[in-house]
Scaffold this active site. Structure first.
Site, mmCIF file in Angstrom:
data_model
loop_
_atom_site.group_PDB
_atom_site.id
_atom_site.type_symbol
_atom_site.label_atom_id
_atom_site.label_comp_id
_atom_site.label_asym_id
_atom_site.label_seq_id
_atom_site.Cartn_x
_atom_site.Cartn_y
_atom_site.Cartn_z
ATOM 1 N N GLY A 230 60.470 -44.297 73.908
ATOM 2 C CA GLY A 230 60.280 -43.140 74.768
ATOM 3 C C GLY A 230 60.118 -41.884 73.930
ATOM 4 O O GLY A 230 60.035 -40.779 74.456
ATOM 5 N N GLU A 271 62.787 -48.945 69.209
ATOM 6 C CA GLU A 271 61.488 -49.607 69.041
ATOM 7 C C GLU A 271 60.343 -48.669 69.407
ATOM 8 O O GLU A 271 59.648 -48.874 70.391
ATOM 9 C CB GLU A 271 61.443 -50.899 69.862
ATOM 10 C CG GLU A 271 61.946 -50.692 71.273
ATOM 11 C CD GLU A 271 62.240 -51.974 72.020
ATOM 12 O OE1 GLU A 271 62.692 -52.941 71.399
ATOM 13 O OE2 GLU A 271 62.023 -51.975 73.239
ATOM 14 N N PRO A 272 60.123 -47.669 68.584
ATOM 15 C CA PRO A 272 59.045 -46.722 68.874
ATOM 16 C C PRO A 272 57.670 -47.267 68.486
ATOM 17 O O PRO A 272 57.536 -47.985 67.495
ATOM 18 C CB PRO A 272 59.392 -45.513 67.998
ATOM 19 C CG PRO A 272 60.228 -46.057 66.897
ATOM 20 C CD PRO A 272 60.853 -47.331 67.355
ATOM 21 N N GLY A 273 56.689 -46.926 69.285
ATOM 22 C CA GLY A 273 55.306 -47.236 68.944
ATOM 23 C C GLY A 273 54.567 -45.924 68.716
ATOM 24 O O GLY A 273 54.216 -45.542 67.605
ATOM 25 N N ARG A 310 42.569 -43.727 77.257
ATOM 26 C CA ARG A 310 43.746 -42.948 77.672
ATOM 27 C C ARG A 310 43.412 -41.699 78.506
ATOM 28 O O ARG A 310 44.111 -41.413 79.481
ATOM 29 C CB ARG A 310 44.609 -42.567 76.456
ATOM 30 C CG ARG A 310 45.165 -43.776 75.716
ATOM 31 C CD ARG A 310 46.157 -43.408 74.625
ATOM 32 N NE ARG A 310 47.446 -43.042 75.170
ATOM 33 C CZ ARG A 310 47.874 -41.825 75.386
ATOM 34 N NH1 ARG A 310 47.134 -40.786 75.072
ATOM 35 N NH2 ARG A 310 49.058 -41.610 75.893
ATOM 36 N N TYR A 314 45.340 -42.293 81.872
ATOM 37 C CA TYR A 314 46.597 -41.548 81.966
ATOM 38 C C TYR A 314 46.395 -40.039 82.053
ATOM 39 O O TYR A 314 47.365 -39.300 81.910
ATOM 40 C CB TYR A 314 47.458 -41.811 80.721
ATOM 41 C CG TYR A 314 47.769 -43.244 80.426
ATOM 42 C CD1 TYR A 314 48.434 -44.040 81.361
ATOM 43 C CD2 TYR A 314 47.443 -43.817 79.196
ATOM 44 C CE1 TYR A 314 48.754 -45.363 81.074
ATOM 45 C CE2 TYR A 314 47.755 -45.133 78.902
ATOM 46 C CZ TYR A 314 48.408 -45.899 79.850
ATOM 47 O OH TYR A 314 48.720 -47.197 79.552
ATOM 48 N N CYS A 340 28.351 -46.631 81.911
ATOM 49 C CA CYS A 340 27.829 -46.423 83.257
ATOM 50 C C CYS A 340 28.953 -46.419 84.268
ATOM 51 O O CYS A 340 29.154 -47.362 85.037
ATOM 52 C CB CYS A 340 26.792 -47.485 83.581
ATOM 53 S SG CYS A 340 25.375 -47.294 82.517
ATOM 54 N N TYR A 368 47.829 -46.880 71.292
ATOM 55 C CA TYR A 368 47.236 -47.305 72.567
ATOM 56 C C TYR A 368 45.779 -46.877 72.688
ATOM 57 O O TYR A 368 45.316 -46.521 73.774
ATOM 58 C CB TYR A 368 48.063 -46.774 73.758
ATOM 59 C CG TYR A 368 49.512 -47.144 73.620
ATOM 60 C CD1 TYR A 368 49.904 -48.485 73.768
ATOM 61 C CD2 TYR A 368 50.482 -46.219 73.276
ATOM 62 C CE1 TYR A 368 51.213 -48.864 73.586
ATOM 63 C CE2 TYR A 368 51.802 -46.592 73.098
ATOM 64 C CZ TYR A 368 52.160 -47.904 73.254
ATOM 65 O OH TYR A 368 53.458 -48.279 73.067
HETATM 66 C C1 LIG Z 1 55.595 -50.281 74.749
HETATM 67 C C2 LIG Z 1 56.984 -50.560 74.396
HETATM 68 C C3 LIG Z 1 57.630 -49.811 73.411
HETATM 69 C C4 LIG Z 1 56.992 -48.637 72.698
HETATM 70 O O1 LIG Z 1 56.847 -47.518 73.504
HETATM 71 P P1 LIG Z 1 56.281 -46.129 72.878
HETATM 72 O O2 LIG Z 1 56.246 -45.200 74.006
HETATM 73 O O3 LIG Z 1 54.960 -46.409 72.298
HETATM 74 O O4 LIG Z 1 57.232 -45.720 71.819
HETATM 75 C C5 LIG Z 1 58.930 -50.160 73.097
HETATM 76 N N1 LIG Z 1 59.550 -51.192 73.716
HETATM 77 C C6 LIG Z 1 58.963 -51.928 74.664
HETATM 78 C C7 LIG Z 1 59.700 -53.057 75.288
HETATM 79 C C8 LIG Z 1 57.674 -51.640 75.037
HETATM 80 O O5 LIG Z 1 57.085 -52.373 76.001
#
Ligand SMILES: *Cc1c(COP(=O)(O)O)cnc(C)c1O
Length: 413
Positions: A230, A271-273, A310, A314, A340, A368
């Protein structure tokens, strides 16, 4: 917190982007490994006071093998949401115990596969947990995904914490969960939550964390508590970024109290992405034409929602830079794709004067973006380049007609 790109150091990066475009063509994703490293370091420093912390990079944000390997090198674990992501992680060199598998709505057969690989399994559904328990009992540890129902962000499309969400086991089902765990003799090694994509307010997040810790007290064999992600990064001036220093300090004292009560030091995981890769990425394209209507000036680019969805999915804002005319006079454009279907990247956006043939770059294109790209309109997915240790290296080739035809079966009819 301002992003790098608005800082005066912007110029050399724009130059590196245009050079990469000249070398590899457009549309092109370009990632800067130094920014990924900076973000990883910022997070680890913010949580440095906590005795055991693990960051698991959420690879659905950007899953190129080289990116996975960079994070492995930095000391990160890996968060995966499908068995294919698990396999990519293993291929990138992560040990099974460094990988956590957090699927949603998958078959038991897929969970079994994850167990065969020996990765950590995180289950978010009581039915599946029951299945897991009858099959493995105490012999394979499990993590449980709890939904504390906090609304972490303002955008409902990316919040997964509300009461009717499909994610996690509701905190209101804790009693049921406890009974299942007891009767199936499950070995619960972790509890987990992941509330949504944007932590705008640290205290809201912490109230979710406290709820998770309440649940954690009920399981005596825990090794870790995973607070998900988050972490928000700014996409435009004025955006709120998650204050990781504040989060680290507050989380540290909350967790320390918890561990003291619990009687053992557990590992705290995140677990950041997006936080780790969003700002590291740029998506570069070329302007095919300028089209003027009565009300609007369109800049038409050689890409579309098939490559960067995105903004359409979003309403995401991505800053746009004119690599070819960075000092041109700002004018107002709607930047649109070639698909298109309505595919507007930006409406009424001020950009230094755009001319046919100019190269544009979208910022915050690390997370993403490529991973959501597809072949709609039979367009090839773009190439990917990594800026690493002073070099721009190709890490994925642009697709070709062969890729479009792969797996098609020609019946000769
Ligand atoms: C997508 C996801 C994340 C990463 O979320 P971000 O907003 O990109 O940090 C972490 N944990 C789980 C289970 C997810 O599905």
């Amino acid at each position: 917190m301002p992003t790098d790109i608005t800082a005066p150091t912007q110029a050399p990066r724009l130059k590196a982007l245009s050079e990469a475009c000249q070398q590899y063509g457009t549309p092109l994703y370009v990632y800067d490994s130094a920014i990924m490293a900076r973000q990883y370091q910022k997070l680890t420093e913010a949580f440095a006071a906590i005795p055991q912390v693990r960051i698991n990079y959420a690879c659905k944000a950007l899953s190129n093998l080289n990116v996975l390997r960079l994070f492995k090198k930095m000391g990160s674990g890996l968060d995966t949401v499908s068995i294919q992501e698990v396999e990519l992680g293993l291929k990138a060199g992560f040990a099974p115990e460094e990988i956590i598998y957090t699927p949603n709505g998958v078959s038991f057969a897929e969970v079994q596969k994850a167990v065969e690989y020996g990765v950590r399994v995180n289950i978010d559904n009581l039915g599946l947990l029951e299945h897991f328990g009858s099959h493995y009992g105490h012999s394979y540890p499990v993590c449980i995904r709890i939904n504390p129902h906090i609304m972490a962000g303002g955008n409902a499309k990316i919040s997964v914490g509300h009461i009717d969400s499909k994610f996690g086991i509701s905190i209101h089902q804790t009693r049921h969960l406890e009974r299942l765990v007891e009767s199936l003799n499950l070995r619960v090694e972790g509890v987990h939550m992941h509330t949504g994509s944007d932590i705008l307010d640290v205290d809201t997040f912490l109230s979710g964390a406290e709820l998770l810790l309440e649940v954690a007290r009920k399981f005596p064999d825990l090794q870790y508590i995973d607070f998900g992600s988050g972490f928000k990064v700014p996409y435009q001036p004025g955006d709120i970024a998650t204050d990781v220093e504040e989060l680290g300090a507050k989380m540290g004292s909350l967790f320390e109290h918890f561990c003291r009560d619990y009687g053992r030091t557990l590992s705290l995981e995140f677990e950041p992405g997006k936080y780790l890769v969003s700002e590291a990425g740029y998506f570069c394209c070329q302007v095919n034409g300028i089209k003027q209507t009565t009300a609007t000036v369109f800049a038409q680019v050689d890409t579309g929602l098939n490559h960067l969805i995105r903004p359409m999915l979003y309403d995401a804002h991505h800053d746009i830079y004119n690599l070819s005319n960075p000092n041109g006079r700002a004018r107002v454009y709607s930047v649109v794709g070639y698909i298109c279907e309505t595919d507007t990247f930006a409406s009424d956006r001020q950009i230094p004067e755009v001319r046919e043939g100019d190269l544009l770059a979208f910022a915050n294109a690390g997370a993403y973006c490529y991973t959501m790209a597809n072949n709609y309109n039979s367009r090839y997915r773009p190439a990917e380049v990594l800026l690493h240790e002073g070099e721009a290296r190709l890490i994925r080739e642009r697709e070709s007609m062969e890729d479009l035809l792969r797996n098609q079966i020609d019946l000769g009819i």
